[in-house]
Write an enzyme that holds these catalytic residues in place. Sequence first.
Site, mmCIF file in Angstrom:
data_model
loop_
_atom_site.group_PDB
_atom_site.id
_atom_site.type_symbol
_atom_site.label_atom_id
_atom_site.label_comp_id
_atom_site.label_asym_id
_atom_site.label_seq_id
_atom_site.Cartn_x
_atom_site.Cartn_y
_atom_site.Cartn_z
ATOM 1 N N ASP A 209 -6.874 -0.844 -8.539
ATOM 2 C CA ASP A 209 -6.222 -0.104 -7.454
ATOM 3 C C ASP A 209 -7.019 1.129 -7.026
ATOM 4 O OD1 ASP A 209 -4.081 0.030 -5.645
ATOM 5 O OD2 ASP A 209 -2.989 1.472 -6.872
ATOM 6 N N SER A 236 0.380 1.871 -0.401
ATOM 7 C CA SER A 236 0.236 0.457 -0.747
ATOM 8 C C SER A 236 1.569 -0.277 -0.595
ATOM 9 C CB SER A 236 -0.257 0.310 -2.190
ATOM 10 O OG SER A 236 -1.512 0.931 -2.367
ATOM 11 N N GLN A 286 -4.957 -6.623 -1.076
ATOM 12 C CA GLN A 286 -3.883 -5.640 -0.926
ATOM 13 C C GLN A 286 -3.656 -5.321 0.544
ATOM 14 O OE1 GLN A 286 -3.907 -1.082 -1.947
ATOM 15 N NE2 GLN A 286 -3.154 -2.112 -3.785
#
Length: 318
Positions: A209, A236, A286
């Site tokens: 991440d 996110s 993502q």
Amino acid sequence: MSDNKNPFNERTLELQEVGPDTFLSVDLWRPKGNRGVFGGQVIGQAMSAAGKTVESPYRCNSFHCYFLAAGSNDEMIAYEVRRIRQGKSFCSRLVIAKQSGRVIFMATVSFQRPEPSVLRHQYAMPVVPPPDSLLTREEHERRRRERAGKVVDTEKITEYNTLPVETRHIPLPRDQRGLPFNAIWLRAKGDMSDLGPLHHQSMLAYASDFGFIGTSLRPFQLDQPDTNYKLSMLVSLDHTIWFHESFRADDWLLYVIESPRAASGRGLVVGRIYNHEGVLVASTAQEGVVRGTSLGNEGEALEFTSEITRAQGSKPRL
């Protein structure tokens, strides 16, 4: 590995079992300036919780999650695991994360029994400088702020030093700095030799991440004084990781990230993670909320050619 022999700090992913298939975090990190706890830590802890309900030799092959609300570091997160399916080759788990009874995160996790395969291919790893030749994250942050004429944020530097992951940012040529592309080396701090595959997978999930959704902002060069854009929100929405091969999270891994699209208030990023031998060990994706305002004429959408994914016999070079 000779320079990475300090004890590994397991507290980042540590969970306490508080009931049948129910686990509680013992540590949460909220980065400076963030509206909630670090998403990568929630990802890693959720994967670890799911893995605790699966017997060997099954290993995680994919993880898909949604961030439903910002997590607070004032209260530990409870992870409830549901055993959805147990098959001969694959098994599935659903993980629901809660704070104060409210669902803040959910994930589906698939585990596979290892099997050989003769059908294999991969994208070649790009040729990049080795990690030992690059600045540490702390050095990179100091130099970036000094070049911009800003005061070095010592609090942020201290925060970097306490993280369980170290990174090396790969600088792009000046004429490529506006491309929706990023590449970093990363590895867990400390020796993980005595830990099983689930720990290595959960640690890489945590690290995946870092610098991810922010890659979608690179074309707008928000850190430049003459930028025409101002960021108003970056959050996110989801995260996916697929594991292809075994690896060591405490060895250097190359994380290559691209952003093929930003539109409709959302940005999309995809990533590939290689070990130092050039084997593609994991892939990621993502989507996040990406909102901003234009300080000038909006004009046409920016358009790029994806050089890193071109099909050629030779390795792409950065």
